[in-house]
Design an enzyme around this catalytic site. Structure first.
Site, PDB file in Angstrom:
ATOM      1  N   HIS A 518      43.516  31.535  49.550  1.00  0.00           N
ATOM      2  CA  HIS A 518      44.886  31.059  49.341  1.00  0.00           C
ATOM      3  C   HIS A 518      44.978  30.000  48.261  1.00  0.00           C
ATOM      4  CE1 HIS A 518      45.457  32.399  53.768  1.00  0.00           C
ATOM      5  NE2 HIS A 518      45.440  33.409  52.931  1.00  0.00           N
ATOM      6  N   THR A 519      45.160  30.450  47.044  1.00  0.00           N
ATOM      7  CA  THR A 519      45.406  29.547  45.920  1.00  0.00           C
ATOM      8  C   THR A 519      46.914  29.373  45.769  1.00  0.00           C
ATOM      9  OG1 THR A 519      45.394  31.409  44.387  1.00  0.00           O
ATOM     10  CG2 THR A 519      43.318  30.276  44.739  1.00  0.00           C
TER      11      THR A 519
END
Lengths: 591, 243
Positions: A518-519
């Site tokens: 999860h960037t």
């Protein structure tokens, strides 16, 4: 250079954000062209149940993810280092082909809490005006849109996706069995929650006995058949255990293919260009707007697609890269703290642990991507942080995602060798006795974490790669240590032995040693144009006919997976385009 | 037509039709009319019984067999790696997109020390196929130099000692081969072969799945999800049942 007919709106990237926006915009009558660099992929022709349960192809070899040879990123922990390219598969799971990451995602379908949207304001109110500064969190800022304003768009996305779950807060009324810490919902989930596996039932009982508030994770894995708001039929999840990294041939996992494309593709005012890569936006003569986008096709033809409105809806990283390559706005500079493009890049702060239960039959192969029981008692600001040296928190889940045998071959009781007869014995002993807990925490922005163009490495078209400069925020390290201790108590109380515990923050961040994909951030929304690239409608402050839609817009990360918030923001931005912008082109918010 | 033939012929039909599998840009108005499976997205089963495609050198093949059968030896829990087809699996993988590093970013400059420091593990510009070629030759050269014998002729205990040192980063295979990283590559691949669907050449008779109790490529666990803490004793199934 070939010039195509002008569109009202061009959509660049065709995953959840792009398809959701295209649906909203075409339904309002606008002429939309979507551009996708990957191929056409559909449920029945590309990942039917006959070939879906194939761990090697989809999970180990990651055939549904964007290959690094197409485009990768470079990485360093701080500006004193020279960034290196990410050459091999890593924690990143960038989407590829039609459907993007919405095809291979796990399906965890969270709304962020009201606090996640207003961390700055609420921290100051609850813990004092100077608290953020004391914690070295001056880059924390509100989103400029509140949970209450988002509720209707969350609801719309859940009705498209068919999300399974149980409400814990219906119009302010708390309901046992749902997540009592969630923001108020106007109505129940579209489909009921999934069933508990053995491990989930054990986890649920343990945390209940400890006085916490367990609930089934809201899932884009459907518990029953469902006809969505676009008239598309979905089927019940079969708990096959080949979910994240795989497509779903069963129309049971929410995805653009399963939920949106059957309705969208037949609309006369919609066109999809596949195997066509957007290179950058093209500026008008006065430099104040974009006239369209330049693309290159798989066969090497250069194409200009003109449009009145341009939407970047690629993966978070590529949205920021496209802004930089299009020279929209001012690149962020960590030495001065000025500039907005690349600012507030962030990640997800996580810890994981495995405990082993003698002689049990967990049957881990029974699973679904979002199948789990969670407590939010220690997420966000759901507990009092007075006397603590951090803000934020994490969800703590006992999950049953999969029992893929290659993926778990090192999940052994401590000290076991990874080869020889000893490995065989250990894996035979441990495979069906392991229970897993995951801590998925918030992440707060810092001055030093940002995105920029790399000066040394280029993609296959000769354009610079995106460079990530990132390491854990001190606040988030302290948060993980504290919440992970709570999670370990749960594992111990559940009876798990020989616990393997990994706090991601124990070592400097690098892309090969992470649990999360999860960037977020880099082109964030906000009320202040000196601190955000976009206004709260995801419209560029610097270029009013550009909307940049994705997790790139999150100024901070909640302790949740990002997809449903991406979808809700996309619908809200699209609605603003067709109800406001098209009638009166210009800034939707005064700077 | 059995299921295996059916899958092959569906794949070839899609290849002949070629719509979704073309490497050409397309302008789509509506869902494409084709209903055949997209050939480029279907699994490609390993060839069984044919000649090796990459591991063609007898010494290389003997060396990797000797390594693999110590990493996964034959014992009461199941066959050895080579008995389970892991050499055929490796050869097939190295002959395809995995072996050629199709997905990898292999552009320079490579600054090995900087990249290793930043990424936490050594990085390479060479493909898996190239790394096996140099790595296996280095192992053989090491055995000839230190033991005066072929690697494949060494005793099981001696091979275990070498592998233990490789794993710990204590054994130097020369400037062209990072021994520890090569060990990790072989360990990864041999266990992939032992645990992947048998259609890829390894996991013969689903021995790897039987070892741990994984039921394989099943579609529907709804009848089982409520049966908590029970030994379900499900017989494993493969995507393409082998004879």
């Amino acid at each position: 250079m070939e010039t195509r007919p002008k569109a009202d709106v061009v959509i660049c990237g065709f995953g959840w954000a792009g398809s959701t926006m295209a649906e909203e915009l075409t339904r309002a009558g606008l002429n939309v062209v979507a551009i996708e660099r990957g191929k056409w992929r559909d449920t029945s022709t590309d990942f039917p149940p006959a070939v879906d349960p194939d761990e090697l192809k989809w999970h180990t070899r990651r055939n549904m993810l964007q290959p690094m040879s197409v485009e990768t990123t470079t990485f360093r922990n701080n500006t004193g280092q020279t960034a290196a390219p990410v050459r091999n598969w890593s924690a990143y799971q960038f989407g590829w082909d039609v459907g993007g990451a919405g095809t291979h995602w796990a399906g965890m379908s969270w709304r962020f809490t009201p606090w996640d949207f207003q961390v700055a304001t609420q921290t100051k109110e609850r813990y004092g005006a100077g608290r953020l500064n004391e914690l070295d969190l001056d880059f924390v800022q509100d989103w400029g849109v509140t949970y209450d304003e988002m509720e209707t768009y969350y609801d719309r996305f859940e009705r498209i996706a068919g999300t399974s779950g149980k409400a814990g807060n219906l119009n302010g009324q708390k309901i046992k069995g749902g997540n009592v810490f969630e923001g108020a919902r106007k109505r129940e989930y579209p489909t009921p929650p999934l069933k508990d596996t053995y491990w989930m039932s054990k986890y649920r009982k343990t945390v209940e006995d400890m006085g916490y508030h367990p609930f089934t994770i809201p899932a884009g894995n459907l518990s029953q058949s469902y006809v969505n708001t676009l008239g598309v039929t979905m089927g019940p999840c079969t708990y096959c255990g080949f979910c994240d990294f795989h497509g779903c041939g069963n129309f049971s996992k929410s995805s653009p293919q399963a939920c949106i494309l059957p309705a969208l593709m037949r609309r006369k005012n919609f066109t999809l260009l596949t195997e066509t890569e957007v290179l950058h936006g093209v500026k008008s003569e006065d430099g104040k707007t974009l006239t369209g986008v330049n693309c290159i096709t798989a066969d090497g033809t250069e194409v200009f697609q003109p449009a009145d409105v341009v939407c970047f809806t690629a993966y978070q990283m590529d949205n920021v890269r496209l802004m930089l390559l299009s020279k929209v706005g001012t690149p962020y500079d960590p030495s001065t703290g000025e500039g907005t493009i690349g600012r507030n890049y962030n990640y997800q702060t996580c810890a994981s642990m495995t405990g082993f239960f003698d002689d049990s039959h967990m049957n881990p192969f029974i699973g679904a991507g979002a199948l789990g029981v969670q407590i939010d008692d220690f997420n966000g600001d759901n507990f009092d942080h007075a006397g603590l040296d951090f803000i934020g928190g994490g969800g703590i889940m006992g999950y049953s995602t999969d029992g893929r045998p290659i993926a778990h071959m090192n999940s052994l009781r401590g000290g076991a060798k990874r080869w020889g007869s000893e490995w065989k014995k250990a894996y035979a002993r441990d495979y069906s006795t392991a229970g897993n807990i995951f801590v998925q925490g918030t992440s707060m922005p810092t001055r030093g974490n940002y995105l920029s163009l790399d000066p040394n490495y280029k993609d296959r078209h000769g354009q610079p790669l995106l460079r990530v400069t990132f390491d854990w925020a001190e606040n988030d390290k302290k948060m993980t240590n504290w919440v992970t201790d709570k999670a370990k108590e749960i594992m111990v109380n559940a009876g798990g032995k020989d616990i393997n515990l990994e706090r991601q923050t124990d070592q400097s961040w690098n892309p090969y040693s992470q649990d999360s994909s999860h960037t977020i951030g880099g082109a964030v929304i906000g009320a202040d144009p000196t601190r955000s690239a976009l206004n709260p409608y995801l419209q560029s402050w610097d270029c009013p006919n550009l909307f940049v839609v994705g997790a790139s817009a999150f100024p901070n990360n909640g302790g949740y997976n990002p997809t449903v918030t991406v979808g809700a923001l996309a619908i809200r931005a699209a609605e603003a385009i067709h109800t406001e912008y098209m009638k009166n082109p210009g800034a939707l918010v005064k700077a | 037509m059995n299921r295996r033939e059916a899958l092959f012929s569906l794949g070839s039909m899609a290849a002949a039709g070629g719509l979704a599998s073309s490497a050409k840009a397309a302008e789509l108005h509506g869902v494409p009319a084709q209903t055949a499976l997209s050939a480029d997205n279907m699994p490609t089963p390993a060839r069984r019984g044919g000649a090796f495609q990459v591991l063609t050198d007898d010494t290389d093949r003997a060396t990797v067999k000797a390594v693999f059968d110590r990493l996964i030896p034959s014992d009461e829990l199941g066959p050895s790696a080579s008995e389970a087809g892991c050499l055929e699996f490796l050869d097939d993988q190295l002959a395809g997109d995995y072996g050629s590093g199709k997905a990898l970013y292999l552009e320079g400059p490579l600054r090995p020390e900087n990249e290793e420091a930043i990424m936490g593990s050594p990085q390479f510009l060479s493909t898996p196929r190239e790394r096996y070629n140099t790595g296996l030759k280095a192992l053989e050269a090491y055995a000839q130099k230190t033991d005066g014998a072929a690697f494949s002729a060494l005793s099981p205990d001696r091979i275990d000692a070498i592998l233990t040192d490789l794993e710990a980063g204590k054994l130097d295979l020369g400037k062209d081969v990072n021994g520890q990283a090569f060990f990790e590559l072989m360990l990864q691949n041999v266990r992939e072969g032992y645990l992947a669907d048998p259609m890829y050449g390894g996991n013969k008779d689903m021995a790897g799945w039987k070892m741990i109790g994984f039921p394989g490529a099943r579609y529907d666990y709804r009848p089982y999800v409520d049966r908590h803490d029970q030994d379900l004793s499900l017989t494993p199934v493969s995507i393409i049942p082998s004879n």
